[in-house]
Write a protein that holds these residues in place. Structure first.
Motif, PDB file in Angstrom:
ATOM      1  N   THR A  34       0.835  -1.211   0.000  1.00  0.00           N
ATOM      2  CA  THR A  34       0.000   0.000   0.000  1.00  0.00           C
ATOM      3  C   THR A  34       0.863   1.251   0.000  1.00  0.00           C
ATOM      4  OG1 THR A  34      -1.708  -1.215   1.188  1.00  0.00           O
ATOM      5  CG2 THR A  34      -1.855   1.201   1.213  1.00  0.00           C
ATOM      6  N   LYS A  35       1.919   1.261   0.807  1.00  0.00           N
ATOM      7  CA  LYS A  35       2.815   2.423   0.867  1.00  0.00           C
ATOM      8  C   LYS A  35       3.535   2.610  -0.469  1.00  0.00           C
ATOM      9  CE  LYS A  35       5.421   5.658   2.634  1.00  0.00           C
ATOM     10  NZ  LYS A  35       5.220   6.890   1.925  1.00  0.00           N
ATOM     11  N   LEU A  36       3.956   1.517  -1.077  1.00  0.00           N
ATOM     12  CA  LEU A  36       4.650   1.618  -2.356  1.00  0.00           C
ATOM     13  C   LEU A  36       3.726   2.146  -3.454  1.00  0.00           C
ATOM     14  CD1 LEU A  36       6.799  -1.627  -2.447  1.00  0.00           C
ATOM     15  CD2 LEU A  36       7.586   0.702  -2.106  1.00  0.00           C
ATOM     16  N   ILE A  37       2.485   1.710  -3.419  1.00  0.00           N
ATOM     17  CA  ILE A  37       1.520   2.154  -4.427  1.00  0.00           C
ATOM     18  C   ILE A  37       1.258   3.652  -4.273  1.00  0.00           C
ATOM     19  CG2 ILE A  37      -0.826   1.827  -5.319  1.00  0.00           C
ATOM     20  CD1 ILE A  37       1.125  -0.502  -5.823  1.00  0.00           C
ATOM     21  N   GLU A  38       1.303   4.160  -3.036  1.00  0.00           N
ATOM     22  CA  GLU A  38       1.126   5.599  -2.819  1.00  0.00           C
ATOM     23  C   GLU A  38       2.276   6.384  -3.433  1.00  0.00           C
ATOM     24  OE1 GLU A  38       0.882   6.212   1.391  1.00  0.00           O
ATOM     25  OE2 GLU A  38      -1.046   5.193   1.562  1.00  0.00           O
ATOM     26  N   ASP A  39       3.491   5.808  -3.354  1.00  0.00           N
ATOM     27  CA  ASP A  39       4.673   6.511  -3.843  1.00  0.00           C
ATOM     28  C   ASP A  39       4.707   6.618  -5.360  1.00  0.00           C
ATOM     29  OD1 ASP A  39       5.483   6.754  -1.250  1.00  0.00           O
ATOM     30  OD2 ASP A  39       6.964   5.134  -1.338  1.00  0.00           O
ATOM     31  N   ILE A  40       4.109   5.673  -6.042  1.00  0.00           N
ATOM     32  CA  ILE A  40       4.153   5.655  -7.501  1.00  0.00           C
ATOM     33  C   ILE A  40       2.850   5.046  -7.997  1.00  0.00           C
ATOM     34  CG2 ILE A  40       5.346   3.444  -7.539  1.00  0.00           C
ATOM     35  CD1 ILE A  40       6.762   4.275 -10.059  1.00  0.00           C
ATOM     36  N   GLU A  41       2.294   5.624  -9.003  1.00  0.00           N
ATOM     37  CA  GLU A  41       1.102   5.019  -9.601  1.00  0.00           C
ATOM     38  C   GLU A  41       1.555   3.748 -10.288  1.00  0.00           C
ATOM     39  OE1 GLU A  41      -2.139   5.771  -9.396  1.00  0.00           O
ATOM     40  OE2 GLU A  41      -1.510   7.251  -7.928  1.00  0.00           O
ATOM     41  N   ASP A  42       1.241   2.641  -9.690  1.00  0.00           N
ATOM     42  CA  ASP A  42       1.773   1.385 -10.189  1.00  0.00           C
ATOM     43  C   ASP A  42       0.708   0.320 -10.133  1.00  0.00           C
ATOM     44  OD1 ASP A  42       4.456  -0.831  -9.226  1.00  0.00           O
ATOM     45  OD2 ASP A  42       3.823  -0.209 -11.202  1.00  0.00           O
ATOM     46  N   ASP A  43       0.993  -0.747 -10.793  1.00  0.00           N
ATOM     47  CA  ASP A  43       0.112  -1.897 -10.837  1.00  0.00           C
ATOM     48  C   ASP A  43       0.282  -2.709  -9.556  1.00  0.00           C
ATOM     49  OD1 ASP A  43      -1.356  -4.121 -11.435  1.00  0.00           O
ATOM     50  OD2 ASP A  43      -0.188  -4.689 -13.195  1.00  0.00           O
ATOM     51  N   ARG A  44      -0.753  -2.771  -8.751  1.00  0.00           N
ATOM     52  CA  ARG A  44      -0.697  -3.488  -7.477  1.00  0.00           C
ATOM     53  C   ARG A  44      -0.372  -4.970  -7.682  1.00  0.00           C
ATOM     54  NH1 ARG A  44      -2.539  -2.106  -2.491  1.00  0.00           N
ATOM     55  NH2 ARG A  44      -2.964  -3.813  -1.064  1.00  0.00           N
ATOM     56  N   THR A  45      -0.924  -5.568  -8.702  1.00  0.00           N
ATOM     57  CA  THR A  45      -0.689  -6.988  -8.967  1.00  0.00           C
ATOM     58  C   THR A  45       0.779  -7.246  -9.262  1.00  0.00           C
ATOM     59  OG1 THR A  45      -2.928  -7.164  -9.835  1.00  0.00           O
ATOM     60  CG2 THR A  45      -1.402  -8.926 -10.407  1.00  0.00           C
TER      61      THR A  45
END
Length: 162
Positions: A34-45
């Motif tokens: 979750t923290k990483l996804i906040e840092d960059i718009e990225d594909d969670r999968t």
């Protein structure tokens, strides 16, 4: 190979695995998807796929570390068991790092000639993941070069005993 050389390699690999486990555990214990996804718009999968591979690498490394510790404690030194363990570590840890089964990333072998890191990702990843793998790559490459001997030697021995 002599017992001393194999023993020395086993100690070197044991130290390498211990450092690798610590680095990976520290990263995974302090980082959330979750923290990483906040840092960059990225594909969670895709990020979950990378995390799964890092966890698998820790498990393989812990198994290898345990095997090294047990063999190094045995008297007399069991050269055949040590060689088999180094062969297994080469395949489960080193090869898994450079070519993960789940295709989370890949190795660009041409990068070795340019002095750049050879681990490449299929998609954009958070900088912390790229830094983590880049920081580990040099030691993985060094150990891979040391253990490549077991790729051919151990297989040859197994074929000859059949």
């Amino acid at each position: 190979m002599g017992n001393r050389l194999v023993n020395s390699q086993l100690n070197d690999v044991k130290e390498f695995l211990s450092k690798t486990i610590t680095t990976l555990e520290d990263f995974l214990n302090e980082t959330t998807i979750t923290k990483l996804i906040e840092d960059i718009e990225d594909d969670r999968t895709y990020t979950k796929l990378i995390f799964a591979n890092l966890r698998r690498l820790i498990v393989y490394s812990e198994e290898g570390l345990d095997a090294c510790s047990i063999i190094l404690q045995c008297e007399p030194f069991q050269k055949a068991a040590a060689e088999k363990t180094l062969y297994k570590i080469y395949h489960q840890c080193i090869e898994e790092f450079f070519s993960p089964k789940n295709d989370a990333w890949f190795e660009d072998s041409r990068s070795a000639y340019t002095g750049r890191n050879s681990i490449k990702f299929y998609r954009n990843v958070p900088a912390s993941i790229a830094r983590l793998l880049n920081s580990l790559e040099g030691e993985f490459q060094r150990i891979r070069e040391e253990l490549e001997y077991y790729e051919t030697d151990y297989r040859t021995k197994m074929i000859q005993t059949k």
